[in-house]
Write a protein that holds these residues in place. Structure first.
Motif, PDB file in Angstrom:
ATOM      1  N   ASN A 366      -1.310  68.509  15.792  1.00 23.11           N
ATOM      2  CA  ASN A 366      -1.563  67.111  15.464  1.00 23.11           C
ATOM      3  C   ASN A 366      -1.288  66.822  13.993  1.00 23.11           C
ATOM      4  O   ASN A 366      -0.693  65.797  13.652  1.00 23.11           O
ATOM      5  N   LEU A 367      -1.716  67.723  13.101  1.00 27.64           N
ATOM      6  CA  LEU A 367      -1.500  67.514  11.667  1.00 27.64           C
ATOM      7  C   LEU A 367      -0.017  67.538  11.305  1.00 27.64           C
ATOM      8  O   LEU A 367       0.410  66.841  10.377  1.00 27.64           O
ATOM      9  N   LEU A 368       0.775  68.317  12.031  1.00 27.80           N
ATOM     10  CA  LEU A 368       2.197  68.465  11.693  1.00 27.80           C
ATOM     11  C   LEU A 368       3.099  67.482  12.427  1.00 27.80           C
ATOM     12  O   LEU A 368       4.291  67.392  12.120  1.00 27.80           O
ATOM     13  N   LEU A 369       2.541  66.740  13.383  1.00 27.86           N
ATOM     14  CA  LEU A 369       3.369  65.877  14.228  1.00 27.86           C
ATOM     15  C   LEU A 369       4.275  64.932  13.442  1.00 27.86           C
ATOM     16  O   LEU A 369       5.483  64.849  13.714  1.00 27.86           O
ATOM     17  N   PRO A 370       3.775  64.210  12.414  1.00 27.93           N
ATOM     18  CA  PRO A 370       4.663  63.273  11.705  1.00 27.93           C
ATOM     19  C   PRO A 370       5.686  63.952  10.788  1.00 27.93           C
ATOM     20  O   PRO A 370       6.606  63.284  10.324  1.00 27.93           O
ATOM     21  N   VAL A 371       5.524  65.244  10.496  1.00 27.70           N
ATOM     22  CA  VAL A 371       6.432  65.909   9.546  1.00 27.70           C
ATOM     23  C   VAL A 371       7.299  66.968  10.212  1.00 27.70           C
ATOM     24  O   VAL A 371       7.985  67.723   9.521  1.00 27.70           O
ATOM     25  N   LEU A 372       7.293  67.024  11.543  1.00 23.70           N
ATOM     26  CA  LEU A 372       8.052  68.073  12.237  1.00 23.70           C
ATOM     27  C   LEU A 372       9.538  68.032  11.902  1.00 23.70           C
ATOM     28  O   LEU A 372      10.179  69.080  11.778  1.00 23.70           O
ATOM     29  N   GLY A 373      10.074  66.801  11.745  1.00 24.21           N
ATOM     30  CA  GLY A 373      11.496  66.690  11.436  1.00 24.21           C
ATOM     31  C   GLY A 373      11.870  67.420  10.163  1.00 24.21           C
ATOM     32  O   GLY A 373      12.921  68.071  10.087  1.00 24.21           O
ATOM     33  N   GLY A 374      11.007  67.358   9.162  1.00 22.01           N
ATOM     34  CA  GLY A 374      11.281  68.021   7.891  1.00 22.01           C
ATOM     35  C   GLY A 374      11.025  69.511   7.919  1.00 22.01           C
ATOM     36  O   GLY A 374      11.419  70.230   6.982  1.00 22.01           O
ATOM     37  N   LEU A 375      10.361  70.012   8.964  1.00 21.84           N
ATOM     38  CA  LEU A 375      10.065  71.448   9.080  1.00 21.84           C
ATOM     39  C   LEU A 375      11.032  72.179   9.994  1.00 21.84           C
ATOM     40  O   LEU A 375      10.968  73.398  10.127  1.00 21.84           O
ATOM     41  N   THR A 376      11.922  71.420  10.650  1.00 19.53           N
ATOM     42  CA  THR A 376      12.792  72.012  11.667  1.00 19.53           C
ATOM     43  C   THR A 376      14.197  72.218  11.115  1.00 19.53           C
ATOM     44  O   THR A 376      14.792  71.314  10.520  1.00 19.53           O
ATOM     45  N   ARG A 377      14.708  73.416  11.304  1.00 19.60           N
ATOM     46  CA  ARG A 377      16.082  73.759  10.934  1.00 19.60           C
ATOM     47  C   ARG A 377      16.753  74.439  12.125  1.00 19.60           C
ATOM     48  O   ARG A 377      16.276  75.470  12.605  1.00 19.60           O
ATOM     49  N   GLY A 378      17.822  73.808  12.617  1.00 19.38           N
ATOM     50  CA  GLY A 378      18.532  74.384  13.757  1.00 19.38           C
ATOM     51  C   GLY A 378      17.662  74.502  14.995  1.00 19.38           C
ATOM     52  O   GLY A 378      17.823  75.422  15.802  1.00 19.38           O
ATOM     53  N   ASN A 415     -14.585  64.856  12.418  1.00 16.30           N
ATOM     54  CA  ASN A 415     -13.486  65.757  12.087  1.00 16.30           C
ATOM     55  C   ASN A 415     -12.189  65.326  12.766  1.00 16.30           C
ATOM     56  O   ASN A 415     -11.102  65.499  12.208  1.00 16.30           O
ATOM     57  N   GLN A 416     -12.283  64.737  13.965  1.00 19.24           N
ATOM     58  CA  GLN A 416     -11.092  64.165  14.586  1.00 19.24           C
ATOM     59  C   GLN A 416     -10.526  63.040  13.720  1.00 19.24           C
ATOM     60  O   GLN A 416      -9.308  62.926  13.547  1.00 19.24           O
ATOM     61  N   GLN A 417     -11.425  62.216  13.165  1.00 20.47           N
ATOM     62  CA  GLN A 417     -10.975  61.108  12.313  1.00 20.47           C
ATOM     63  C   GLN A 417     -10.269  61.643  11.075  1.00 20.47           C
ATOM     64  O   GLN A 417      -9.274  61.067  10.619  1.00 20.47           O
ATOM     65  N   LYS A 418     -10.760  62.741  10.528  1.00 20.94           N
ATOM     66  CA  LYS A 418     -10.103  63.344   9.370  1.00 20.94           C
ATOM     67  C   LYS A 418      -8.711  63.851   9.724  1.00 20.94           C
ATOM     68  O   LYS A 418      -7.774  63.771   8.920  1.00 20.94           O
ATOM     69  N   VAL A 419      -8.553  64.375  10.938  1.00 17.77           N
ATOM     70  CA  VAL A 419      -7.239  64.849  11.383  1.00 17.77           C
ATOM     71  C   VAL A 419      -6.263  63.682  11.492  1.00 17.77           C
ATOM     72  O   VAL A 419      -5.091  63.787  11.097  1.00 17.77           O
ATOM     73  N   VAL A 420      -6.728  62.533  12.021  1.00 16.82           N
ATOM     74  CA  VAL A 420      -5.856  61.353  12.143  1.00 16.82           C
ATOM     75  C   VAL A 420      -5.370  60.908  10.766  1.00 16.82           C
ATOM     76  O   VAL A 420      -4.198  60.559  10.592  1.00 16.82           O
ATOM     77  N   LEU A 421      -6.266  60.917   9.775  1.00 19.47           N
ATOM     78  CA  LEU A 421      -5.860  60.571   8.412  1.00 19.47           C
ATOM     79  C   LEU A 421      -4.959  61.648   7.835  1.00 19.47           C
ATOM     80  O   LEU A 421      -3.915  61.359   7.233  1.00 19.47           O
ATOM     81  N   GLY A 422      -5.343  62.911   8.042  1.00 17.17           N
ATOM     82  CA  GLY A 422      -4.604  64.023   7.451  1.00 17.17           C
ATOM     83  C   GLY A 422      -3.167  64.110   7.903  1.00 17.17           C
ATOM     84  O   GLY A 422      -2.273  64.466   7.121  1.00 17.17           O
ATOM     85  N   LYS A 423      -2.908  63.787   9.169  1.00 18.85           N
ATOM     86  CA  LYS A 423      -1.533  63.929   9.661  1.00 18.85           C
ATOM     87  C   LYS A 423      -0.575  62.986   8.930  1.00 18.85           C
ATOM     88  O   LYS A 423       0.599  63.297   8.752  1.00 18.85           O
ATOM     89  N   TRP A 424      -1.102  61.818   8.473  1.00 18.10           N
ATOM     90  CA  TRP A 424      -0.251  60.905   7.722  1.00 18.10           C
ATOM     91  C   TRP A 424      -0.150  61.299   6.257  1.00 18.10           C
ATOM     92  O   TRP A 424       0.883  61.061   5.611  1.00 18.10           O
ATOM     93  N   LEU A 425      -1.196  61.907   5.718  1.00 20.82           N
ATOM     94  CA  LEU A 425      -1.132  62.328   4.316  1.00 20.82           C
ATOM     95  C   LEU A 425      -0.050  63.376   4.110  1.00 20.82           C
ATOM     96  O   LEU A 425       0.485  63.520   3.013  1.00 20.82           O
ATOM     97  N   GLY A 426       0.275  64.109   5.168  1.00 19.96           N
ATOM     98  CA  GLY A 426       1.354  65.094   5.069  1.00 19.96           C
ATOM     99  C   GLY A 426       2.692  64.464   4.751  1.00 19.96           C
ATOM    100  O   GLY A 426       3.589  65.124   4.208  1.00 19.96           O
ATOM    101  N   ARG A 427       2.858  63.182   5.060  1.00 17.57           N
ATOM    102  CA  ARG A 427       4.106  62.474   4.757  1.00 17.57           C
ATOM    103  C   ARG A 427       4.061  61.771   3.404  1.00 17.57           C
ATOM    104  O   ARG A 427       5.078  61.213   2.959  1.00 17.57           O
ATOM    105  N   ASP A 428       2.885  61.758   2.759  1.00 21.79           N
ATOM    106  CA  ASP A 428       2.709  61.126   1.455  1.00 21.79           C
ATOM    107  C   ASP A 428       3.188  59.668   1.475  1.00 21.79           C
ATOM    108  O   ASP A 428       4.069  59.277   0.698  1.00 21.79           O
TER     109      ASP A 428
END
Length: 512
Positions: A366-378, A415-428
Motif C-alpha cells: 500500500n505504501l509503495l503503490l503510488p511510486v511503483l512506476g519509479g521503482l520498476t526497471r524492465g 495506523n491505517q490512516q497513517k498508511v493512507v497519508l504515507g503512501k502519498w508522501l512517498g511521491r512528495d
C-alpha cells in the motif's frame, strides 16, 4: 428485639460482566486480563488509543472471537459466546460504524434480514412491515418501514441499524463510533434515542473518540491501553484531561490549541493552486479560491455542502462543467487522477477502507503503490529501494505494526490512516487534499496527524483540510473557506474566528 421488620433486597446483576479476558493473535497479546462490567440501563463509554484492544474485546462479546481465558456473564448467568448467533441469543446486538445494510432493500427487509417472519413457509411481508413499524415507533422514529434504504439520509441508516439489533430483542447494544457519519442534528436525534433506550433498561457500550459526546451521553468510562484496563470510573469523577492522559499514557498539550504559524505565507505570496469559477453539477457552484505554498486551507460546511465534491473535481475524479484549475499560474489540464498525481496533487479520501487502501495487500504494498512506476526497471521492482522508502515512512509517521508485510486490514484505524497519508508522501506532492484526516482516530493519533499536517505546510506544501470537527479545523487552518449549497459563502482568516460558535454561525449563514 422489636421494631419494623426489614426486607432484604437483591441488586440486579450486571447486564454484562467480563472477567480476566485474555486474547492473543499469532502469539502477540492483545488483551491481558481485562475486566469490564456493564450495569443494567447504563451507557458505558469504552475508550482507548487505536490498537488498545477495544474492538477485540467487543468482538469477543459479540461472539466473533473466542477468548483465550476469562469468563463472560450476561444478566448474572455465565455464557459461552462461541458465535454471533450465540451472542444474539444472549441478547447482545451490535450497531456497526460501517453500515451492514443492503441499500436496495426496504427498511423492514433490512431490520429482519436472515430472520424474516414466515407464514406457510414463505416470508410474511405484511407481518414484517408491521413489526418493523412497531420497533421504529417504540424508538420514537417516524419512518415508513417500506422505504428503500438507498433513498434515506445517513441518519436513518444508523436508526435502521439500531432497529435491526432491537428486532433480536437485544438488551445490550454495542455502538461503534455511531456518529461518525452523522450531522450534528442527526447526532442529537441519536442521543435522544439512546436516552429512551436507557429508560427502557437497555444497556449500551458506547465506543467513541469524541470527548464531548462521551460526556453528553455516557455514565461511566473504561479506558484500555496496551490490552489492559488503565481507568474505569464514573464520568462525573473525571476531567477530560485525566481521560486523555489515561488514553495516551502521558500528559500532553491540547491537540486542538491553535497558534499562528510564523512560516505561514502572507496574502502577497504567489498562489500555488488557483481555482476559478469551478462548477460541477449542483454540488459545486462557481467556486473560486487561491492556495499558497506553505498554507493550510480548511474547508468547512455541513454534509452536502460540496466539500468532498470540490476535492474530487480538483483531483480529477469528476470533470468540471465550467471553470479552471491553475498550478503556479498555468492551466493544470486535470481531466483524471493520473494527471493530477503527475502534476503533484494528492488526495487522502474520506473513506480510507474503501477508497484509500487495498485491504488484502500488505502495508508495504500500500505504501509503495503510488511510486511503483519509479521503482520498476524492465518489469522488475527494486525491492531494496522500496524497503528503504517503507522504512522511512513507517518511522516518519510512527506507524505501529508487527511487520510491513502483513495485510493493512490488520492495523488499527489510526495506523491505517497513517498508511493512507504515507503512501502519498512517498511521491512528495506539492498540494495535499485531506478529507476528514482524523475521522475515527484516538486523541493521540489525532495529535500526531495535526502535527504532521503543520510540518508539511512548514516544508512548503499547500494543504487543504476538510473536517466536520470544528475544533480540529480551527486548530490546523490558516484560512477557512465556508461552503454551503456547493458555493463559497465566506473566506475567513483564522485570526478572524474567535471560537467554534463563530465558525458554526458562519457555516449556518448567520451574520453576527
Amino acid at each position: 428485639m422489636t421494631g419494623t421488620p426489614t426486607t432484604a433486597t437483591t441488586a440486579a446483576p450486571p447486564a454484562v460482566e467480563m472477567r480476566g479476558i485474555e486474547k492473543s493473535f499469532s502469539g502477540t497479546p492483545v488483551l491481558t486480563g481485562v475486566d469490564f462490567t456493564l450495569a443494567p440501563g447504563e451507557v458505558h463509554a469504552l475508550a482507548g488509543g487505536n490498537g488498545a484492544g477495544k474492538s477485540t474485546l467487543m468482538k469477543i462479546l459479540q461472539g466473533v472471537h473466542r477468548p483465550d481465558g476469562g469468563t463472560i456473564a450476561v444478566g448474572g448467568r455465565e455464557v459461552s459466546l462461541t458465535s454471533t448467533a450465540a451472542a444474539e441469543t444472549a441478547g447482545i446486538g451490535m450497531v456497526f460504524q460501517e453500515f451492514s445494510l443492503v441499500p436496495t432493500l426496504s427498511v423492514a427487509r433490512n431490520v429482519f434480514l436472515n430472520h424474516e417472519p414466515l407464514r406457510r413457509g414463505l416470508i410474511d411481508d405484511a407481518a414484517m412491515v408491521r413489526r418493523a413499524g412497531e420497533i421504529l415507533a417504540g424508538m420514537g422514529v417516524d419512518l415508513d418501514p417500506r422505504r428503500e434504504v438507498a433513498g434515506l439520509p445517513t441518519g436513518y441508516w444508523q436508526l435502521t441499524e439500531i432497529a435491526k439489533a432491537l428486532a433480536l430483542d437485544a438488551r445490550v447494544l454495542i455502538m461503534d463510533e455511531p456518529t461518525a457519519s452523522l450531522t450534528k442534528t442527526e447526532s442529537e436525534a441519536l442521543f435522544a434515542l439512546i436516552r429512551r433506550l436507557k429508560e427502557r433498561g437497555v444497556s449500551i457500550v458506547y465506543i467513541s473518540h469524541r470527548m464531548e459526546e462521551i460526556y453528553q451521553i455516557c455514565d461511566r468510562i473504561t479506558v484500555l491501553r496496551d490490552g489492559g484496563v488503565v481507568l474505569s470510573q464514573p464520568l462525573a469523577d473525571l476531567t477530560p484531561e485525566r481521560i486523555v492522559e489515561a488514553i495516551v499514557g502521558r500528559r500532553m498539550e491540547s491537540a486542538l490549541a491553535w497558534q499562528e504559524r510564523p512560516a505561514a505565507p502572507g496574502p502577497d505570496a504567489p498562489p500555488l493552486l488557483e481555482v476559478r469559477g469551478l462548477c460541477s453539477g449542483a454540488v459545486v457552484q462557481d467556486v473560486s479560491f487561491t492556495l499558497r505554498a506553505g498554507e493550510i486551507l480548511g474547508l468547512a460546511g455541513l454534509m452536502g455542502s460540496g466539500r468532498t465534491e470540490l476535492a474530487r473535481v480538483i483531483f480529477g475524479i469528476d470533470r468540471p462543467e465550467a471553470g479552471e484549475i491553475l498550478l503556479r499560474g498555468e492551466p493544470a489540464g486535470i481531466t483524471n487522477p493520473r494527471i493530477a498525481i503527475a502534476k503533484g496533487i494528492a488526495l487522502v479520501p474520506e473513506d480510507r477502507r474503501r477508497q484509500g487502501l487495498v485491504l488484502e495487500h500488505s502495508v508495504r504494498e500500500n505504501l509503495l503503490l503510488p511510486v511503483l512506476g519509479g521503482l520498476t526497471r524492465g518489469g522488475v521492482v527494486d525491492d531494496r529501494r522500496g524497503d528503504g522508502i517503507v522504512t522511512r515512512l513507517v518511522e516518519r509517521l510512527r506507524i505501529r505494526l508487527v511487520s510491513p508485510k502483513r495485510p493493512v486490514r490488520l492495523l488499527s484505524g489510526g495506523n491505517q490512516q497513517k498508511v493512507v497519508l504515507g503512501k502519498w508522501l512517498g511521491r512528495d506532492p506539492d498540494v495535499l487534499i485531506l478529507d476528514e484526516p482524523t475521522a475515527g482516530v484516538d486523541i493521540g493519533t489525532k495529535t500526531e496527524m495535526i502535527q504532521h499536517i503543520r510540518e508539511l505546510a512548514d516544508a512548503g506544501k499547500a494543504v487543504i483540510v476538510i473536517s466536520s470537527e470544528l475544533a480540529e479545523l480551527l486548530a490546523v487552518s490558516d484560512r477557512v473557506l465556508v461552503l454551503r449549497g456547493g458555493a463559497v459563502t465566506a473566506d475567513l482568516d483564522r485570526r478572524e474566528i474567535p471560537d467554534e460558535e463563530s465558525l458554526q454561525l458562519a457555516i449556518q449563514g448567520v451574520r453576527t
